[in-house]
Design a protein around this motif. Structure first.
Motif, mmCIF file in Angstrom:
data_model
loop_
_atom_site.group_PDB
_atom_site.id
_atom_site.type_symbol
_atom_site.label_atom_id
_atom_site.label_comp_id
_atom_site.label_asym_id
_atom_site.label_seq_id
_atom_site.Cartn_x
_atom_site.Cartn_y
_atom_site.Cartn_z
ATOM 1 N N THR A 108 0.853 -1.186 0.000
ATOM 2 C CA THR A 108 0.000 0.000 0.000
ATOM 3 C C THR A 108 0.885 1.230 0.000
ATOM 4 O O THR A 108 2.090 1.154 0.270
ATOM 5 C CB THR A 108 -0.963 -0.005 1.205
ATOM 6 O OG1 THR A 108 -1.968 0.993 1.011
ATOM 7 C CG2 THR A 108 -0.236 0.274 2.515
ATOM 8 N N PHE A 109 0.286 2.385 -0.312
ATOM 9 C CA PHE A 109 1.015 3.652 -0.360
ATOM 10 C C PHE A 109 0.587 4.555 0.793
ATOM 11 O O PHE A 109 -0.534 4.452 1.300
ATOM 12 C CB PHE A 109 0.734 4.392 -1.672
ATOM 13 C CG PHE A 109 1.277 3.711 -2.895
ATOM 14 C CD1 PHE A 109 2.602 3.854 -3.265
ATOM 15 C CD2 PHE A 109 0.451 2.929 -3.691
ATOM 16 C CE1 PHE A 109 3.110 3.233 -4.400
ATOM 17 C CE2 PHE A 109 0.940 2.306 -4.828
ATOM 18 C CZ PHE A 109 2.273 2.456 -5.182
ATOM 19 N N SER A 110 1.489 5.465 1.171
ATOM 20 C CA SER A 110 1.099 6.533 2.094
ATOM 21 C C SER A 110 0.162 7.479 1.357
ATOM 22 O O SER A 110 0.033 7.423 0.126
ATOM 23 C CB SER A 110 2.336 7.282 2.591
ATOM 24 O OG SER A 110 2.974 7.939 1.502
ATOM 25 N N LEU A 111 -0.468 8.390 2.086
ATOM 26 C CA LEU A 111 -1.460 9.286 1.486
ATOM 27 C C LEU A 111 -0.829 10.187 0.420
ATOM 28 O O LEU A 111 -1.457 10.501 -0.593
ATOM 29 C CB LEU A 111 -2.121 10.133 2.580
ATOM 30 C CG LEU A 111 -3.565 10.569 2.326
ATOM 31 C CD1 LEU A 111 -4.471 9.377 2.079
ATOM 32 C CD2 LEU A 111 -4.086 11.395 3.488
ATOM 33 N N SER A 112 0.420 10.594 0.632
ATOM 34 C CA SER A 112 1.118 11.430 -0.352
ATOM 35 C C SER A 112 1.658 10.606 -1.506
ATOM 36 O O SER A 112 1.953 11.132 -2.581
ATOM 37 C CB SER A 112 2.285 12.162 0.313
ATOM 38 O OG SER A 112 3.294 11.230 0.687
ATOM 39 N N GLY A 113 1.830 9.300 -1.285
ATOM 40 C CA GLY A 113 2.418 8.423 -2.287
ATOM 41 C C GLY A 113 3.927 8.324 -2.198
ATOM 42 O O GLY A 113 4.545 7.547 -2.920
ATOM 43 N N ARG A 114 4.541 9.084 -1.297
ATOM 44 C CA ARG A 114 6.016 9.074 -1.216
ATOM 45 C C ARG A 114 6.537 7.779 -0.585
ATOM 46 O O ARG A 114 7.639 7.328 -0.901
ATOM 47 C CB ARG A 114 6.499 10.292 -0.415
ATOM 48 C CG ARG A 114 8.019 10.476 -0.381
ATOM 49 C CD ARG A 114 8.581 10.807 -1.738
ATOM 50 N NE ARG A 114 10.030 10.696 -1.791
ATOM 51 C CZ ARG A 114 10.886 11.671 -1.518
ATOM 52 N NH1 ARG A 114 10.442 12.878 -1.169
ATOM 53 N NH2 ARG A 114 12.185 11.474 -1.610
ATOM 54 N N TYR A 115 5.758 7.205 0.331
ATOM 55 C CA TYR A 115 6.151 5.935 0.945
ATOM 56 C C TYR A 115 5.373 4.785 0.297
ATOM 57 O O TYR A 115 4.178 4.919 0.019
ATOM 58 C CB TYR A 115 5.841 5.921 2.438
ATOM 59 C CG TYR A 115 6.725 6.800 3.284
ATOM 60 C CD1 TYR A 115 8.057 6.487 3.522
ATOM 61 C CD2 TYR A 115 6.204 7.941 3.892
ATOM 62 C CE1 TYR A 115 8.856 7.288 4.319
ATOM 63 C CE2 TYR A 115 6.998 8.752 4.691
ATOM 64 C CZ TYR A 115 8.329 8.423 4.903
ATOM 65 O OH TYR A 115 9.109 9.224 5.680
ATOM 66 N N LEU A 116 6.059 3.666 0.100
ATOM 67 C CA LEU A 116 5.411 2.415 -0.278
ATOM 68 C C LEU A 116 5.695 1.407 0.833
ATOM 69 O O LEU A 116 6.850 1.223 1.221
ATOM 70 C CB LEU A 116 5.956 1.897 -1.614
ATOM 71 C CG LEU A 116 5.320 0.635 -2.222
ATOM 72 C CD1 LEU A 116 5.513 0.630 -3.736
ATOM 73 C CD2 LEU A 116 5.898 -0.652 -1.662
ATOM 74 N N PHE A 117 4.641 0.789 1.353
ATOM 75 C CA PHE A 117 4.777 -0.225 2.406
ATOM 76 C C PHE A 117 4.552 -1.598 1.774
ATOM 77 O O PHE A 117 3.502 -1.851 1.178
ATOM 78 C CB PHE A 117 3.750 -0.005 3.519
ATOM 79 C CG PHE A 117 3.826 1.361 4.151
ATOM 80 C CD1 PHE A 117 4.727 1.617 5.173
ATOM 81 C CD2 PHE A 117 3.005 2.393 3.710
ATOM 82 C CE1 PHE A 117 4.804 2.881 5.753
ATOM 83 C CE2 PHE A 117 3.062 3.658 4.286
ATOM 84 C CZ PHE A 117 3.977 3.900 5.312
ATOM 85 N N GLY A 118 5.545 -2.481 1.898
ATOM 86 C CA GLY A 118 5.430 -3.807 1.318
ATOM 87 C C GLY A 118 5.544 -4.893 2.372
ATOM 88 O O GLY A 118 6.418 -4.825 3.249
ATOM 89 N N SER A 119 4.660 -5.889 2.315
ATOM 90 C CA SER A 119 4.772 -7.045 3.212
ATOM 91 C C SER A 119 5.217 -8.249 2.401
ATOM 92 O O SER A 119 4.914 -8.363 1.210
ATOM 93 C CB SER A 119 3.445 -7.331 3.919
ATOM 94 O OG SER A 119 2.457 -7.765 2.998
ATOM 95 N N TYR A 120 5.936 -9.148 3.071
ATOM 96 C CA TYR A 120 6.594 -10.249 2.388
ATOM 97 C C TYR A 120 6.327 -11.545 3.159
ATOM 98 O O TYR A 120 5.671 -11.534 4.194
ATOM 99 C CB TYR A 120 8.100 -9.994 2.296
ATOM 100 C CG TYR A 120 8.442 -8.715 1.538
ATOM 101 C CD1 TYR A 120 8.894 -8.763 0.225
ATOM 102 C CD2 TYR A 120 8.300 -7.463 2.140
ATOM 103 C CE1 TYR A 120 9.205 -7.609 -0.475
ATOM 104 C CE2 TYR A 120 8.591 -6.292 1.445
ATOM 105 C CZ TYR A 120 9.048 -6.379 0.140
ATOM 106 O OH TYR A 120 9.337 -5.231 -0.549
ATOM 107 N N GLU A 121 6.875 -12.650 2.650
ATOM 108 C CA GLU A 121 6.670 -13.927 3.336
ATOM 109 C C GLU A 121 7.629 -14.040 4.534
ATOM 110 O O GLU A 121 8.225 -15.086 4.761
ATOM 111 C CB GLU A 121 6.847 -15.098 2.363
ATOM 112 C CG GLU A 121 8.168 -15.122 1.629
ATOM 113 C CD GLU A 121 8.326 -16.341 0.750
ATOM 114 O OE1 GLU A 121 7.398 -17.162 0.671
ATOM 115 O OE2 GLU A 121 9.394 -16.469 0.143
ATOM 116 N N ASP A 122 7.763 -12.945 5.275
ATOM 117 C CA ASP A 122 8.542 -12.931 6.512
ATOM 118 C C ASP A 122 7.875 -11.935 7.465
ATOM 119 O O ASP A 122 6.907 -11.268 7.086
ATOM 120 C CB ASP A 122 10.020 -12.607 6.243
ATOM 121 C CG ASP A 122 10.244 -11.190 5.719
ATOM 122 O OD1 ASP A 122 9.290 -10.397 5.699
ATOM 123 O OD2 ASP A 122 11.391 -10.879 5.334
#
Length: 352
Positions: free
Chosen positions: A289-303
């Motif tokens: 998912t992205f932050s509201l501004s789009g500057r951050y991307l949050f990624g989840s993984y198989e860990d």
């Protein structure tokens, strides 16, 4: 009789040759399209943003832990009202939470515990879920104890991988049968079927203007669809393996995707091309998912770690650590102030 058989074999051979020739021609055309696009790409996003100041290390911390599920959490989504969220677990329950107080407001028993997705309607009046039962079950949150679905939307012939509300009256679903379907909830009927994927469809995301949506699948493709025409408008290629998740950029002009090839990618809709790849290790991407501004991307993984990326520079700017097992789902609250993560450790964590 023998001459008929010989003619039949000859016709079959001719058809196979024509199919082979058409396939080769399609490959050549795809190659030419890629070459034309590459020729028009005068720069890359990473080159263009080299002079952009680096972000400080992400300082988000776990502020709440939501306990109540008894098995792996597979999906969650925030309500538009910003403090409530719904989560789905293989303990056979949908739980609706007040993330601020950590209290559960509803516990919905499911007929099938093999649930893979859940959704919260924009009004907050409905939640929905689906999974290996091939059915999208919609529940009205009008009373404290909910025992059965308000509607069961049953037309898919494969597992339900994702569902997202357009409104209280319409919902989109994607399925392992290779299709997405737009439903009329009240009538319980199919409005539009979207059929251009050639493998299981794993995820979908609705554009902010609700005119289009993007889907991703096991054919390694992401497809942008028009909701009004029901047709595919653009196909985005680049991933080498199954694309597990897709999420619109906040301005609706781009989207992010995450894949079994261990990369997240950013695609621009206007440029019709990939802008950036984000890869830190050899872990499969489960959600983003992205932050509201789009500057951050949050990624989840198989860990157990959620990685925070600078979207413009393609660099990691932090790790969110707190889960003890694989993180299956991440989602941002509507006001952009909190990130929720659901994990196979049976817990949801709220970060801010």
């Amino acid at each position: 009789f023998f001459s008929c058989r010989a003619m039949g074999k000859k016709n079959t051979a001719e058809i196979e040759q024509r199919i082979q020739a058409a396939s080769e021609e399609a490959k050549e055309m795809k190659k030419q399209i890629k070459e034309n696009l590459d020729a028009k790409a005068d720069t890359t996003l990473s080159t263009f943003t080299k002079s952009t100041p680096k972000l400080d290390k992400c300082s988000m911390k776990c502020r709440r832990t939501l306990r109540g599920h008894l098995s792996k959490i597979y999906a969650l989504q925030w309500a538009e009202e910003k403090t409530h969220l719904v989560s789905a677990s293989q303990d056979g329950r949908l739980l609706v939470w007040d993330a601020l107080t950590t209290n559960k407001t509803h516990a919905v028993p499911l007929r099938c515990s093999w649930v893979m997705t859940c959704a919260y309607s924009p009004s907050g009046n409905f939640v929905a879920c689906g999974g290996l039962d091939n059915v999208c079950s919609v529940f009205r949150l009008d009373k404290e104890t909910i025992t059965k679905p308000t509607k069961e939307l049953d037309n898919h012939t494969g597992y339900l991988s994702c569902c997202r509300f357009l409104s209280d009256r319409q919902i989109l679903t994607s399925s392992g049968d290779g299709t997405c379907i737009l439903w009329d909830i009240e009538a319980g009927t199919k409005v539009t079927e979207f059929t251009d994927h050639t493998g299981d469809v794993m995820s979908l995301s609705i554009a902010p203007d609700k005119d289009t949506f993007v889907s991703s699948g096991c054919d390694n493709d992401c497809i942008l669809w028009s909701l009004s025409s029901g047709k595919a408008e653009q196909v985005f290629r680049g991933h080498q393996e199954d694309v597990n998740c897709v999420q619109f950029f906040p301005n609706g002009m781009a989207f992010g995707s995450g894949s079994d090839d261990c990369t997240c990618r950013l695609f621009d809709i206007r440029a019709d091309r990939e802008l950036m790849q984000y890869k830190a290790n050899d872990k499969v991407v489960t959600s983003l998912t992205f932050s509201l501004s789009g500057r951050y991307l949050f990624g989840s993984y198989e860990d157990p770690v959620i990685r925070v990326w600078d979207t413009l520079r393609g660099e990691t700017v932090g790790d969110l650590k707190g889960h003890s097992q694989r993180v299956s789902s991440v989602g941002l609250s509507s006001d952009g102030c909190a990130l929720a993560s659901g994990s196979w450790d049976n817990m949801i964590k709220v970060w801010a």
